[in-house]
Design a protein around this motif. Structure first.
Motif, PDB file in Angstrom:
ATOM      1  N   SER A  27       0.799  -1.218   0.000  1.00 26.80           N
ATOM      2  CA  SER A  27       0.000   0.000   0.000  1.00 26.80           C
ATOM      3  C   SER A  27       0.833   1.270   0.000  1.00 26.80           C
ATOM      4  O   SER A  27       0.303   2.343   0.235  1.00 26.80           O
ATOM      5  N   PHE A  28       2.115   1.142  -0.294  1.00 25.38           N
ATOM      6  CA  PHE A  28       3.003   2.308  -0.237  1.00 25.38           C
ATOM      7  C   PHE A  28       2.468   3.462  -1.069  1.00 25.38           C
ATOM      8  O   PHE A  28       2.457   4.615  -0.632  1.00 25.38           O
ATOM      9  N   SER A  29       1.986   3.173  -2.271  1.00 28.24           N
ATOM     10  CA  SER A  29       1.553   4.226  -3.186  1.00 28.24           C
ATOM     11  C   SER A  29       0.245   4.899  -2.778  1.00 28.24           C
ATOM     12  O   SER A  29      -0.168   5.868  -3.410  1.00 28.24           O
ATOM     13  N   ASP A  30      -0.406   4.406  -1.741  1.00 32.39           N
ATOM     14  CA  ASP A  30      -1.676   4.980  -1.301  1.00 32.39           C
ATOM     15  C   ASP A  30      -1.507   6.104  -0.278  1.00 32.39           C
ATOM     16  O   ASP A  30      -2.492   6.766   0.080  1.00 32.39           O
ATOM     17  N   TYR A  31      -0.289   6.323   0.189  1.00 30.27           N
ATOM     18  CA  TYR A  31      -0.092   7.213   1.337  1.00 30.27           C
ATOM     19  C   TYR A  31       0.965   8.288   1.091  1.00 30.27           C
ATOM     20  O   TYR A  31       1.965   8.051   0.399  1.00 30.27           O
ATOM     21  N   GLY A  32       0.713   9.442   1.713  1.00 26.73           N
ATOM     22  CA  GLY A  32       1.743  10.451   1.763  1.00 26.73           C
ATOM     23  C   GLY A  32       2.885  10.003   2.662  1.00 26.73           C
ATOM     24  O   GLY A  32       2.709   9.152   3.545  1.00 26.73           O
ATOM     25  N   MET A  33       4.052  10.562   2.417  1.00 23.51           N
ATOM     26  CA  MET A  33       5.247  10.196   3.159  1.00 23.51           C
ATOM     27  C   MET A  33       5.994  11.458   3.578  1.00 23.51           C
ATOM     28  O   MET A  33       5.793  12.535   3.005  1.00 23.51           O
ATOM     29  N   VAL A  47      11.047  17.783   7.681  1.00 26.72           N
ATOM     30  CA  VAL A  47      12.024  18.340   6.744  1.00 26.72           C
ATOM     31  C   VAL A  47      11.403  18.478   5.355  1.00 26.72           C
ATOM     32  O   VAL A  47      11.521  19.515   4.708  1.00 26.72           O
ATOM     33  N   ALA A  48      10.741  17.418   4.908  1.00 27.19           N
ATOM     34  CA  ALA A  48      10.123  17.410   3.582  1.00 27.19           C
ATOM     35  C   ALA A  48       9.004  16.390   3.571  1.00 27.19           C
ATOM     36  O   ALA A  48       9.092  15.360   4.240  1.00 27.19           O
ATOM     37  N   GLY A  49       7.960  16.691   2.803  1.00 26.24           N
ATOM     38  CA  GLY A  49       6.836  15.776   2.683  1.00 26.24           C
ATOM     39  C   GLY A  49       6.430  15.635   1.232  1.00 26.24           C
ATOM     40  O   GLY A  49       6.745  16.492   0.395  1.00 26.24           O
ATOM     41  N   ILE A  50       5.714  14.546   0.951  1.00 27.82           N
ATOM     42  CA  ILE A  50       5.312  14.275  -0.424  1.00 27.82           C
ATOM     43  C   ILE A  50       3.987  13.532  -0.412  1.00 27.82           C
ATOM     44  O   ILE A  50       3.735  12.694   0.460  1.00 27.82           O
ATOM     45  N   ASN A  51       3.114  13.848  -1.373  1.00 29.95           N
ATOM     46  CA  ASN A  51       1.831  13.155  -1.415  1.00 29.95           C
ATOM     47  C   ASN A  51       1.982  11.802  -2.112  1.00 29.95           C
ATOM     48  O   ASN A  51       3.081  11.419  -2.535  1.00 29.95           O
ATOM     49  N   ARG A  52       0.902  11.079  -2.238  1.00 34.02           N
ATOM     50  CA  ARG A  52       0.976   9.707  -2.732  1.00 34.02           C
ATOM     51  C   ARG A  52       1.536   9.600  -4.141  1.00 34.02           C
ATOM     52  O   ARG A  52       2.234   8.652  -4.464  1.00 34.02           O
ATOM     53  N   SER A  53       1.226  10.547  -4.983  1.00 32.99           N
ATOM     54  CA  SER A  53       1.679  10.462  -6.369  1.00 32.99           C
ATOM     55  C   SER A  53       3.066  11.065  -6.577  1.00 32.99           C
ATOM     56  O   SER A  53       3.701  10.811  -7.606  1.00 32.99           O
ATOM     57  N   GLY A  54       3.494  11.882  -5.632  1.00 35.95           N
ATOM     58  CA  GLY A  54       4.754  12.595  -5.792  1.00 35.95           C
ATOM     59  C   GLY A  54       4.596  13.948  -6.442  1.00 35.95           C
ATOM     60  O   GLY A  54       5.572  14.670  -6.637  1.00 35.95           O
ATOM     61  N   GLY A  55       3.358  14.316  -6.771  1.00 35.16           N
ATOM     62  CA  GLY A  55       3.137  15.571  -7.462  1.00 35.16           C
ATOM     63  C   GLY A  55       3.102  16.795  -6.571  1.00 35.16           C
ATOM     64  O   GLY A  55       3.191  17.926  -7.057  1.00 35.16           O
ATOM     65  N   VAL A  56       2.958  16.589  -5.288  1.00 36.96           N
ATOM     66  CA  VAL A  56       2.921  17.701  -4.331  1.00 36.96           C
ATOM     67  C   VAL A  56       3.990  17.461  -3.274  1.00 36.96           C
ATOM     68  O   VAL A  56       4.043  16.388  -2.680  1.00 36.96           O
ATOM     69  N   THR A  57       4.818  18.464  -3.074  1.00 41.41           N
ATOM     70  CA  THR A  57       5.900  18.335  -2.098  1.00 41.41           C
ATOM     71  C   THR A  57       5.935  19.550  -1.184  1.00 41.41           C
ATOM     72  O   THR A  57       5.401  20.621  -1.510  1.00 41.41           O
ATOM     73  N   TYR A  58       6.572  19.367  -0.045  1.00 42.24           N
ATOM     74  CA  TYR A  58       6.747  20.433   0.948  1.00 42.24           C
ATOM     75  C   TYR A  58       8.179  20.376   1.462  1.00 42.24           C
ATOM     76  O   TYR A  58       8.740  19.290   1.629  1.00 42.24           O
ATOM     77  N   TYR A  59       8.776  21.556   1.693  1.00 42.79           N
ATOM     78  CA  TYR A  59      10.098  21.653   2.309  1.00 42.79           C
ATOM     79  C   TYR A  59      10.070  22.730   3.391  1.00 42.79           C
ATOM     80  O   TYR A  59       9.489  23.799   3.187  1.00 42.79           O
ATOM     81  N   ARG A  60      10.723  22.439   4.492  1.00 41.12           N
ATOM     82  CA  ARG A  60      10.866  23.520   5.464  1.00 41.12           C
ATOM     83  C   ARG A  60      11.823  24.556   4.902  1.00 41.12           C
ATOM     84  O   ARG A  60      12.687  24.243   4.065  1.00 41.12           O
TER      85      ARG A  60
END
Length: 123
Positions: A27-33, A47-60
């Motif tokens: 189920s890895f692809s179903d979840y944000g990381m 430090v950094a986050g990413i949604n399930r598809s990888g299309g949305v990211t966040y950085y401090r």
């Protein structure tokens, strides 16, 4: 769910490291990381986050332009490419799986945690 983080080490300031986080299960692809870090005596920070598809990211703010988060859903693996490392990046880095598919920016929204990998940057 088990998460295995690797890739930490000791580098000089200005150097690079690439962290990897491999997840068990299908189920890895179903979840944000997310990638977190923690210094002794301090709170764990995202430090950094990413949604399930990888299309949305966040950085401090302190890592923007230096770190890049990515994921390979076919390989159940998430990465953190860290360039231009600074001594203040020294910490134990943890990967974590979120409670849902979107990108989350709070520690309490992450349910499963890896064991941590030490990153040390010398000046």
């Amino acid at each position: 769910v088990q998460l295995q983080a690797s890739g930490g080490g000791l580098v000089q300031a200005g150097g690079s490291l690439r962290l990897s986080c491999t997840a068990s299960g299908r189920s890895f692809s179903d979840y944000g990381m997310g990638w977190f870090r923690q210094d002794p005596g301090k709170e764990r920070e995202l430090v950094a986050g990413i949604n399930r598809s990888g299309g949305v990211t966040y950085y401090r703010d302190s890592v923007k332009g230096r770190f890049t988060i990515s994921r390979d859903n076919a390989e159940n693996t998430m990465y953190l490419q860290m360039n231009s490392l600074k001594p203040e990046d020294t910490a134990v880095y943890y990967c974590a799986r979120a409670r849902g598919s979107i990108l989350y920016d709070r520690v309490r929204d992450y349910i499963y945690w890896g064991q941590g990998t030490q990153v040390a940057v010398s000046s």
